[in-house]
Design an enzyme around this catalytic site. Sequence first.
Site, PDB file in Angstrom:
ATOM      1  N   GLU A 162      65.146  44.005  39.283  1.00 29.48           N
ATOM      2  CA  GLU A 162      63.829  44.564  38.975  1.00 29.48           C
ATOM      3  C   GLU A 162      63.920  46.047  39.295  1.00 29.48           C
ATOM      4  O   GLU A 162      63.969  46.434  40.459  1.00 29.48           O
ATOM      5  CB  GLU A 162      62.770  43.836  39.813  1.00 29.48           C
ATOM      6  N   CYS A 168      56.641  50.034  41.233  1.00 27.96           N
ATOM      7  CA  CYS A 168      57.529  49.898  40.065  1.00 27.96           C
ATOM      8  C   CYS A 168      56.715  49.791  38.786  1.00 27.96           C
ATOM      9  O   CYS A 168      57.113  50.300  37.749  1.00 27.96           O
ATOM     10  CB  CYS A 168      58.441  48.698  40.235  1.00 27.96           C
ATOM     11  N   GLU A 190      61.282  57.771  36.175  1.00 22.98           N
ATOM     12  CA  GLU A 190      60.377  57.230  37.186  1.00 22.98           C
ATOM     13  C   GLU A 190      60.183  58.296  38.279  1.00 22.98           C
ATOM     14  O   GLU A 190      61.094  58.578  39.051  1.00 22.98           O
ATOM     15  CB  GLU A 190      61.009  55.969  37.777  1.00 22.98           C
TER      16      GLU A 190
HETATM   17  P1  NDP Z   1      67.435  52.233  46.146  1.00 24.10           P
HETATM   18  O1  NDP Z   1      67.514  51.521  44.854  1.00 24.10           O
HETATM   19  O2  NDP Z   1      68.629  52.973  46.582  1.00 24.10           O
HETATM   20  O3  NDP Z   1      67.044  51.177  47.311  1.00 24.10           O
HETATM   21  C1  NDP Z   1      66.544  49.887  47.075  1.00 24.10           C
HETATM   22  C2  NDP Z   1      67.174  48.908  48.042  1.00 24.10           C
HETATM   23  O4  NDP Z   1      68.588  48.860  47.844  1.00 24.10           O
HETATM   24  C3  NDP Z   1      66.983  49.289  49.512  1.00 24.10           C
HETATM   25  O5  NDP Z   1      66.898  48.110  50.302  1.00 24.10           O
HETATM   26  C4  NDP Z   1      68.293  49.998  49.814  1.00 24.10           C
HETATM   27  O6  NDP Z   1      68.577  50.045  51.202  1.00 24.10           O
HETATM   28  C5  NDP Z   1      69.263  49.136  49.067  1.00 24.10           C
HETATM   29  N1  NDP Z   1      70.550  49.774  48.768  1.00 24.10           N
HETATM   30  C6  NDP Z   1      70.838  51.101  48.664  1.00 24.10           C
HETATM   31  N2  NDP Z   1      72.147  51.283  48.373  1.00 24.10           N
HETATM   32  C7  NDP Z   1      72.687  50.049  48.269  1.00 24.10           C
HETATM   33  C8  NDP Z   1      73.997  49.565  47.984  1.00 24.10           C
HETATM   34  N3  NDP Z   1      75.028  50.392  47.746  1.00 24.10           N
HETATM   35  N4  NDP Z   1      74.209  48.230  47.971  1.00 24.10           N
HETATM   36  C9  NDP Z   1      73.196  47.374  48.198  1.00 24.10           C
HETATM   37  N5  NDP Z   1      71.947  47.763  48.498  1.00 24.10           N
HETATM   38  C10 NDP Z   1      71.688  49.086  48.523  1.00 24.10           C
HETATM   39  O7  NDP Z   1      66.156  53.175  46.066  1.00 24.10           O
HETATM   40  P2  NDP Z   1      65.755  54.448  46.963  1.00 24.10           P
HETATM   41  O8  NDP Z   1      65.096  53.966  48.174  1.00 24.10           O
HETATM   42  O9  NDP Z   1      66.942  55.349  47.127  1.00 24.10           O
HETATM   43  O10 NDP Z   1      64.684  55.167  46.017  1.00 24.10           O
HETATM   44  C11 NDP Z   1      65.116  56.006  44.954  1.00 24.10           C
HETATM   45  C12 NDP Z   1      64.277  55.755  43.698  1.00 24.10           C
HETATM   46  O11 NDP Z   1      64.431  54.391  43.283  1.00 24.10           O
HETATM   47  C13 NDP Z   1      62.782  55.926  43.868  1.00 24.10           C
HETATM   48  O12 NDP Z   1      62.385  57.243  43.756  1.00 24.10           O
HETATM   49  C14 NDP Z   1      62.249  55.056  42.742  1.00 24.10           C
HETATM   50  O13 NDP Z   1      62.280  55.767  41.534  1.00 24.10           O
HETATM   51  C15 NDP Z   1      63.247  53.923  42.672  1.00 24.10           C
HETATM   52  N6  NDP Z   1      62.754  52.723  43.392  1.00 24.10           N
HETATM   53  C16 NDP Z   1      62.203  51.738  42.642  1.00 24.10           C
HETATM   54  C17 NDP Z   1      61.670  50.634  43.276  1.00 24.10           C
HETATM   55  C18 NDP Z   1      61.033  49.537  42.485  1.00 24.10           C
HETATM   56  O14 NDP Z   1      60.141  48.865  43.000  1.00 24.10           O
HETATM   57  N7  NDP Z   1      61.505  49.287  41.302  1.00 24.10           N
HETATM   58  C19 NDP Z   1      61.649  50.494  44.735  1.00 24.10           C
HETATM   59  C20 NDP Z   1      62.282  51.580  45.440  1.00 24.10           C
HETATM   60  C21 NDP Z   1      62.801  52.653  44.766  1.00 24.10           C
HETATM   61  P3  NDP Z   1      68.220  51.402  52.025  1.00 24.10           P
HETATM   62  O15 NDP Z   1      66.859  51.825  51.593  1.00 24.10           O
HETATM   63  O16 NDP Z   1      68.282  50.940  53.422  1.00 24.10           O
HETATM   64  O17 NDP Z   1      69.267  52.398  51.636  1.00 24.10           O
END
Ligand code: NDP
Length: 488
Positions: A257, A291, A390
Site C-alpha cells: 500500500e 495515503c 505525494e
Molecule cells: P518509508 O516507506 O521509508 O517507511 C515506511 C515503513 O518502512 C517504516 O516502518 C520504515 O521504518 C520502513 N522501512 C524503511 N526502510 C526500510 C527497508 N529498507 N526495509 C524494510 N522496511 C523499511 O517512508 P518514510 O517514513 O521515509 O516517508 C517518506 C515518504 O513516504 C512520505 O513523505 C510519504 O510520501 C510516503 N509515505 C507513505 C505512507 C502511506 O501511508 N502510504 C506512509 C508513510 C510514508 P522507519 O520509519 O523506522 O525507517
Amino acid sequence: MLTRLHFIDNESTAAADGRVLEVLDPSTGESFATIARGGADDIDRAVRAARRALDGAVTGLPFRGPWGQTDAAGRGRILAALAGLVAGHHQELAELESRDTGKPMKQARADATALSRYFEFYAGAADKLHGQTLPYQTGYTVLTVREPHGVTGHIIPWNYPMQIIGRSVGAALAAGNACVVKPAEDACLSLLRVAELAAEAGLPAGALNIVTGLGNEAGQALAEHPGIDHISFTGSGPTGERVSRAAAAHCCPVTLELGGKSAQVVFEDADLDAAIPVIVNAIVQNCGQTCSAGSRVLVARARQAELAERLAAAFGSLRTDTATNDADLGPLINARQRERVSGFLAQAERDGLPILARGQMAADLPAGGFYQQAILLDAVPRDHPVAQQEVFGPVLGISAFDSEDEAIALANGTPYGLVSGVWTENGARQMRLARALRTGQVFVNNYGAGGGVELPFGGMKHSGYGREKGFEALYGFTTLKTIALRHG
Ligand code: NDP
C-alpha cells in the site's frame, strides 16, 4: 523519560545488543522516550517465537503450537476481548499516539476508536471464512480450504500506526497467522501497548511480536528473513520496492500500500455546500500525511472561481497548533517531512503557482516543533510535481477541466491509483466516472479517506497491490488449498 522495549513472546525485551533510539515529540522536537533499536538478531528471535506459537517446538509438523491449535471461533473470541480492552484504554492509547505522532487529540481518539472497530470486525469474521466445494468428475469430491500463510510480517508507517495495525494484524490473526510487526521508529508507542493488551486478552505468547528499530536495519531484516511467509507493507514506493525485492529472494508474497495522489472531481452541478467541508478535511486530516489524502481538486471551469473562493475562505481559517491544543492541524511527523513539504512549496512558488490561501499558525508555538500551515494552490498544471507526486503535507492544488473526458484523463493522469472522489448529481455521470477512474476506491458525493473497516482498500498502478480491510483482507492473509477426494 519513557523507556519501551521490544515485545516478543508476550514479554518486554531489550535489543540483543542493548542499543536504543530516542523518540522525539513532533510538537516540541524534544526527546521524551527511548525505544529498543532492533536488528537482525531481534527479528530472528521474534520470527522463531511466532513459529513456535503457530507450529509448536517440532519443525515440519504444522499448527501444533498453542496459536495453531486455537480454532477460528477461539481466535474471534480473543480478538473480541482485545477490541474491548482497546475501547477500555481509549484515552491512554490516544494520548500515546498523539504525543508520538503529533496528531491532534481528536484525530488520535478517532484512530483509537477505529482500532477497536477493526478488532471487533475481524473478531466477527474469523469463523465465517471458508472454502468451497467444486464440481469435478464423477466419483470425486473436491473442496478448497483457506489456510493461514504462517508467520506474517507487518511493516507499518508512522502516519496511522493504530489504524494500520488494526487492519493488517487484525485480519492476519483472524485468519490464523502469527505476526511480527516492525513499526516506524517515529511511531511505536501505541503499538507496544496494543501488544500488551493482546496478551491480556488471551493471545498466546509469540502470536503477536513487535520489534522496534530503523527501517534499513530491523525492517530490512524482516523483509529478508526466510521464516516470514507473507509481508504487508505500507509506506513509500521506493521502500516498497526494496521490501518486495528482499521478499522475492525467498519467494514471499507481499501486499503493498504505497500512497497516492488522489483527486476529487467536481462537476458543474456539484453541491458545493456538501463538498467543501469534505474536500478540506480530506487534505488537512493528519496534516495531509494520509495515503488516501484528497490532494488534488479537479473542477469544471464554470465553477472554478466559486470553488476557489470558498475553499480559500475555509483554508484561511484553518489553524495549526500543538497536538494537545487539538486544532485543525498538528505538526508534521519530523524535520525530514517538513523539509519535503517545504521543498514542494518552494518549487510551486518558483514556478509562479498562485497561492490562494494560507492557514494560521498559533502564536508561541514551540520553536523545535515541525509545523506547517495549510496551503491552497490554484491553476496547478497537470505535470507539475505538486500534481504528480505525494507531498504528504496539507497542500491542496486546484486544476480546471473543460469536459468529462478531460476530467477523467486528469484524474487518471498520475502514476498513482488509490482513491478518487466524484461530485455530481447526474446519476449516469456518477457511474461512468466510477467505472473510468483507475483507483482502488471511488467515492461519489462523499470521500472516505480510506473508508471504513468494511470496505476493501488498496491501490492500482504505483499505489500498490493487494487489498486490506473488509473480508477481502482475509483472503489476502490466507493461502488456498485444493483437496480432491476420489471415492468412486
Ligand atoms: P518509508 O516507506 O521509508 O517507511 C515506511 C515503513 O518502512 C517504516 O516502518 C520504515 O521504518 C520502513 N522501512 C524503511 N526502510 C526500510 C527497508 N529498507 N526495509 C524494510 N522496511 C523499511 O517512508 P518514510 O517514513 O521515509 O516517508 C517518506 C515518504 O513516504 C512520505 O513523505 C510519504 O510520501 C510516503 N509515505 C507513505 C505512507 C502511506 O501511508 N502510504 C506512509 C508513510 C510514508 P522507519 O520509519 O523506522 O525507517
